[in-house]
Structures are given as C-alpha cells and as structure tokens.
Design a protein around this motif. Sequence first.
Motif, PDB file in Angstrom:
ATOM      1  N   PRO A   1       0.816  -1.230   0.000  1.00  0.00           N
ATOM      2  CA  PRO A   1       0.000   0.000   0.000  1.00  0.00           C
ATOM      3  C   PRO A   1       0.842   1.269   0.000  1.00  0.00           C
ATOM      4  O   PRO A   1       0.475   2.258  -0.641  1.00  0.00           O
ATOM      5  CB  PRO A   1      -0.810  -0.121   1.297  1.00  0.00           C
ATOM      6  N   GLY A   2       1.978   1.233   0.720  1.00  0.00           N
ATOM      7  CA  GLY A   2       2.844   2.410   0.749  1.00  0.00           C
ATOM      8  C   GLY A   2       3.398   2.742  -0.623  1.00  0.00           C
ATOM      9  O   GLY A   2       3.431   3.905  -1.033  1.00  0.00           O
ATOM     10  N   ALA A   3       3.834   1.709  -1.355  1.00  0.00           N
ATOM     11  CA  ALA A   3       4.403   1.927  -2.684  1.00  0.00           C
ATOM     12  C   ALA A   3       3.333   2.400  -3.673  1.00  0.00           C
ATOM     13  O   ALA A   3       3.567   3.318  -4.472  1.00  0.00           O
ATOM     14  CB  ALA A   3       5.056   0.640  -3.182  1.00  0.00           C
ATOM     15  N   ILE A   4       2.151   1.776  -3.606  1.00  0.00           N
ATOM     16  CA  ILE A   4       1.061   2.185  -4.504  1.00  0.00           C
ATOM     17  C   ILE A   4       0.641   3.621  -4.193  1.00  0.00           C
ATOM     18  O   ILE A   4       0.471   4.453  -5.098  1.00  0.00           O
ATOM     19  CB  ILE A   4      -0.136   1.232  -4.374  1.00  0.00           C
ATOM     20  N   GLY A   5       0.480   3.915  -2.902  1.00  0.00           N
ATOM     21  CA  GLY A   5       0.088   5.265  -2.507  1.00  0.00           C
ATOM     22  C   GLY A   5       1.106   6.303  -2.938  1.00  0.00           C
ATOM     23  O   GLY A   5       0.746   7.372  -3.439  1.00  0.00           O
ATOM     24  N   ALA A   6       2.395   5.995  -2.756  1.00  0.00           N
ATOM     25  CA  ALA A   6       3.449   6.934  -3.144  1.00  0.00           C
ATOM     26  C   ALA A   6       3.430   7.187  -4.642  1.00  0.00           C
ATOM     27  O   ALA A   6       3.595   8.328  -5.096  1.00  0.00           O
ATOM     28  CB  ALA A   6       4.802   6.388  -2.712  1.00  0.00           C
ATOM     29  N   THR A   7       3.213   6.134  -5.427  1.00  0.00           N
ATOM     30  CA  THR A   7       3.178   6.277  -6.887  1.00  0.00           C
ATOM     31  C   THR A   7       2.001   7.129  -7.334  1.00  0.00           C
ATOM     32  O   THR A   7       2.143   8.061  -8.137  1.00  0.00           O
ATOM     33  CB  THR A   7       3.106   4.896  -7.558  1.00  0.00           C
ATOM     34  N   VAL A   8       0.812   6.812  -6.798  1.00  0.00           N
ATOM     35  CA  VAL A   8      -0.399   7.549  -7.178  1.00  0.00           C
ATOM     36  C   VAL A   8      -0.292   9.013  -6.775  1.00  0.00           C
ATOM     37  O   VAL A   8      -0.598   9.919  -7.560  1.00  0.00           O
ATOM     38  CB  VAL A   8      -1.647   6.901  -6.541  1.00  0.00           C
TER      39      VAL A   8
ATOM     40  N   PRO B   1       6.760  11.549  -2.815  1.00  0.00           N
ATOM     41  CA  PRO B   1       8.183  11.249  -2.637  1.00  0.00           C
ATOM     42  C   PRO B   1       8.575  10.950  -1.189  1.00  0.00           C
ATOM     43  O   PRO B   1       9.383  10.048  -0.931  1.00  0.00           O
ATOM     44  CB  PRO B   1       8.876  12.516  -3.146  1.00  0.00           C
ATOM     45  N   LEU B   2       8.012  11.687  -0.231  1.00  0.00           N
ATOM     46  CA  LEU B   2       8.312  11.409   1.169  1.00  0.00           C
ATOM     47  C   LEU B   2       7.821  10.022   1.569  1.00  0.00           C
ATOM     48  O   LEU B   2       8.543   9.258   2.232  1.00  0.00           O
ATOM     49  CB  LEU B   2       7.664  12.461   2.072  1.00  0.00           C
ATOM     50  N   LEU B   3       6.607   9.681   1.153  1.00  0.00           N
ATOM     51  CA  LEU B   3       6.064   8.362   1.467  1.00  0.00           C
ATOM     52  C   LEU B   3       6.887   7.263   0.809  1.00  0.00           C
ATOM     53  O   LEU B   3       7.134   6.207   1.403  1.00  0.00           O
ATOM     54  CB  LEU B   3       4.601   8.275   1.011  1.00  0.00           C
ATOM     55  N   ALA B   4       7.347   7.504  -0.420  1.00  0.00           N
ATOM     56  CA  ALA B   4       8.182   6.525  -1.113  1.00  0.00           C
ATOM     57  C   ALA B   4       9.489   6.288  -0.355  1.00  0.00           C
ATOM     58  O   ALA B   4       9.930   5.138  -0.181  1.00  0.00           O
ATOM     59  CB  ALA B   4       8.483   6.994  -2.537  1.00  0.00           C
ATOM     60  N   ALA B   5      10.099   7.355   0.127  1.00  0.00           N
ATOM     61  CA  ALA B   5      11.362   7.234   0.858  1.00  0.00           C
ATOM     62  C   ALA B   5      11.168   6.464   2.161  1.00  0.00           C
ATOM     63  O   ALA B   5      11.971   5.590   2.515  1.00  0.00           O
ATOM     64  CB  ALA B   5      11.936   8.617   1.139  1.00  0.00           C
ATOM     65  N   VAL B   6      10.086   6.774   2.884  1.00  0.00           N
ATOM     66  CA  VAL B   6       9.832   6.100   4.154  1.00  0.00           C
ATOM     67  C   VAL B   6       9.486   4.630   3.921  1.00  0.00           C
ATOM     68  O   VAL B   6       9.908   3.754   4.682  1.00  0.00           O
ATOM     69  CB  VAL B   6       8.698   6.814   4.921  1.00  0.00           C
ATOM     70  N   THR B   7       8.725   4.352   2.858  1.00  0.00           N
ATOM     71  CA  THR B   7       8.384   2.966   2.531  1.00  0.00           C
ATOM     72  C   THR B   7       9.626   2.174   2.168  1.00  0.00           C
ATOM     73  O   THR B   7       9.784   1.009   2.574  1.00  0.00           O
ATOM     74  CB  THR B   7       7.373   2.931   1.366  1.00  0.00           C
ATOM     75  N   PHE B   8      10.527   2.775   1.412  1.00  0.00           N
ATOM     76  CA  PHE B   8      11.781   2.117   1.055  1.00  0.00           C
ATOM     77  C   PHE B   8      12.599   1.789   2.303  1.00  0.00           C
ATOM     78  O   PHE B   8      13.126   0.688   2.449  1.00  0.00           O
ATOM     79  CB  PHE B   8      12.598   3.001   0.119  1.00  0.00           C
ATOM     80  N   ALA B   9      12.688   2.748   3.234  1.00  0.00           N
ATOM     81  CA  ALA B   9      13.443   2.520   4.471  1.00  0.00           C
ATOM     82  C   ALA B   9      12.797   1.413   5.294  1.00  0.00           C
ATOM     83  O   ALA B   9      13.495   0.582   5.894  1.00  0.00           O
ATOM     84  CB  ALA B   9      13.514   3.819   5.278  1.00  0.00           C
TER      85      ALA B   9
END
Length: 202
Positions: free
Chosen positions: A127-134, A185-193
């Motif tokens: 969900p984090g990755a999908i949300g970050a992309t959208v 972008p912030l959500l993507a970075a946090v999801t990656f971490a």
Amino acid sequence: MTESAVAAVRPGRLRAAWASAHAPVPGVPRWARAAALTVPLVVLPSSLWRIAGVALHLPIVRHTGGDESGNLPSWLPIELYVVLLSILSELLAFTAVGLVSTWGEVFPKWVPFLRGRRVPTLAAVVPGAIGATVLTCLWTWVFVMLAFGRNIAGDRLTADSPLNADTWQGALVVVSYVPLVAWGPLLAAVTFAYHRRRAHGA
C-alpha cells in the motif's frame, strides 16, 4: 481514588501509551523518521484551507457563483464533505508515521484478532508503494497543468477561476496545496526505508 485523581491518571496513561506506540523502532534512520513526521505536515495546509474556505465560509475562496457541490449527493452538505475529506486526508498521511513506529511492525492491542502479531512486511510496503506512486503522479500532474494555466482536466483556466493565481485567493490556494507535491516522494522514501529494515530483520 478520588475523581480528580482518576482524571489525572488517565491523561498520563494516554500519553504513555501514545509515546510507546510512536516510539521509533530500532534501526530507523533519523532521516526516515523526519520524513515520516513531515508527511502529515505537508497535508495540513490544504486541509486547513478547505475547512476555512468551504466549511467555515471564510472569505479566502473566490466563488464563481455556480453550483459548488459538484456531483455530491443532495443528502451530503459540501461543508460536511470537506471536513470529512480533510480528516481522512490527515489520517492517511499519518499512516506514514507507522512505517517508523512500533505500531507499524506489531499490531496494537486494540486491533481485534491481530493484536500483538507482527505486521507482514508486504502488508505495509505494497500500500505504501502504490500510494506513493499515485500521489506523486497526481500532484505532479496537477501542478504541471497549473503551470500551463490549465486545471486537472486540461481545460484552460478562466480569469474568474478560483485557481487563478493572479488573485490573492488563487495564490493562497496554490500555496496551500503545493506542499502536497512532496507527499508521494516522502512516502516513497519512508516505505523504502521500512522495506529495507524489515528485509534485513532489523
């Protein structure tokens, strides 16, 4: 114990429970925690603008005189819709904090059937990755269109459009919403971490 003593204990217990649930997980980089805590803040200006301008009818919105309820059903006042939308936006933004907190790795006690169990990594990462992309695509598109003088549908903005930045009301809308560009972008970075930490068993 007196009623006053009980009242004094409850806030203390609530604060302790809150601090425990939101304590940073060992291994969380400082930058990831800072990014996660920033997400609700970048969503806040637009939420406040909606509530102030639409729900409270403060004179910060340039009204065009048309039907501003859009496609809302007749039983749902636009004021209530805006408040609910703003609350939902903040709640969704706050889920980023879970990616650096204990409740993002172990289900809290108040979750039925799952309390105390480990949160599956993919249950948070997908969900984090999908949300970050959208979110990244959506808000980038919105502001690219605005830069070319168009709305999200691609139609050219008219002189009386609420989004026209030539007026102070329009400029306030842009200033309130532009932080949303950072949400994805912030959500993507946090999801990656989060994924990296969980994948390494930290």
